[in-house]
Scaffold this active site. Structure first.
Site, PDB file in Angstrom:
ATOM      1  N   GLU A  43       0.885  -1.163   0.110  1.00 25.57           N
ATOM      2  CA  GLU A  43       0.083   0.028   0.096  1.00 25.57           C
ATOM      3  C   GLU A  43       0.944   1.348   0.028  1.00 25.57           C
ATOM      4  OE1 GLU A  43      -2.689  -0.056   3.339  1.00 25.57           O
ATOM      5  OE2 GLU A  43      -3.557  -1.991   2.821  1.00 25.57           O
ATOM      6  N   ASP A  54      -5.728   8.265  10.047  1.00 23.05           N
ATOM      7  CA  ASP A  54      -4.278   7.746  10.533  1.00 23.05           C
ATOM      8  C   ASP A  54      -3.690   8.182  11.852  1.00 23.05           C
ATOM      9  OD1 ASP A  54      -3.669   6.391   8.081  1.00 23.05           O
ATOM     10  OD2 ASP A  54      -3.322   8.442   7.222  1.00 23.05           O
TER      11      ASP A  54
END
Length: 249
Positions: A43, A54
């Site tokens: 990724e 995140d």
């Protein structure tokens, strides 16, 4: 549409990296050596100024990349220099795609060998336009399912899913503690009743012990925050060694 099963044998090792962290040179050197790593699917995190999905470590890495001038154009320039047999997936926030232009972005990604997109903040209900472009260029838009997603919604989400199912093994932001294994096993069984796509587990998987446990649960294991941590010191040989340790059998 790409069959991700062709990239791994028994179980997929999926890693996440922030492009441009700790710097462009290290990112490029790592990608040049990707085929010598145990990673099956990578990724590629595209740095964004408001990374709502995140945790602190990945958000800080993204800020460092942005501060050094890493933007979508430099991402594309970097990937144009890379050749790999491994599967590449973009982890990218929707605003970056929208600003660049949906068709233009997907077409460019396809030309650079990207197999799929993960767009963490884009809901199923808002994804029609992007799905249309992804189908046009034969790129998978990855479906994300949480352990808390109700069964009927799981059925709806995975009905038209492509590529693989990304099962969020923790609730909240990346890098947080994983939920109980038994809960995950039940969720995997539920998802399998609706789709034959491979199921990869991510979020909260921090070390080799976690990886080994999750291999028994799903078709692949996604490691993000712990991989990003490996890059902090910047020495590529150490980075590669640390990644081998995380994914060892």
């Amino acid at each position: 549409m790409v069959d991700f099963r062709k990239f791994y044998k028994e179980n997929a090792n999926v890693a996440y990296t922030v492009l441009g962290y700790p710097n462009l040179q290290t990112s490029e050197a790592f990608l040049q050596r990707l085929d010598q790593s145990p990673i099956d699917i990578l990724e590629l995190g595209v740095a964004y100024s408001d990374p709502i999905a995140d945790g602190e470590i990945i958000a800080d890495a993204a800020k460092i990349a942005l501060d050094q001038g890493m933007d979508i154009h430099s991402v594309f320039e970097l990937l144009a220099r890379i050749k790999t047999k491994k599967a590449l997936v973009f982890m990218v926030y929707y605003n970056l795609i929208f600003s660049y232009g949906l068709e233009k972005f997907v077409k460019k990604a396809k030309s650079l060998g990207i197999c799929a997109l993960i767009v963490p903040e884009l809901s199923f209900e808002e994804s029609d336009d992007l799905i249309k472009e992804c189908e046009r260029y034969n790129i998978a838009l990855i479906t994300l399912v949480s352990v808390t997603t109700p069964k009927e919604r799981v059925k709806k989400l995975v009905k038209h899913a492509k590529g693989f199912i990304y099962l969020l093994a923790s609730i909240g932001i990346t890098g947080t503690k994983s939920v109980e294994e038994a809960i995950l096993q039940d969720k995997v069984k539920e998802i399998r009743s609706f789709t034959n796509l491979p199921i990869f587990v991510g979020f909260g998987i921090q070390n080799n012990q976690d990886v080994k446990r999750m291999r028994k649960v799903a078709d692949g294991v996604i490691v993000g925050t712990s991989i990003v941590k490996c890059f902090k010191q910047g020495n590529l040989d150490i980075i590669m060694k640390d990644i081998e340790e995380i994914f060892k059998k």
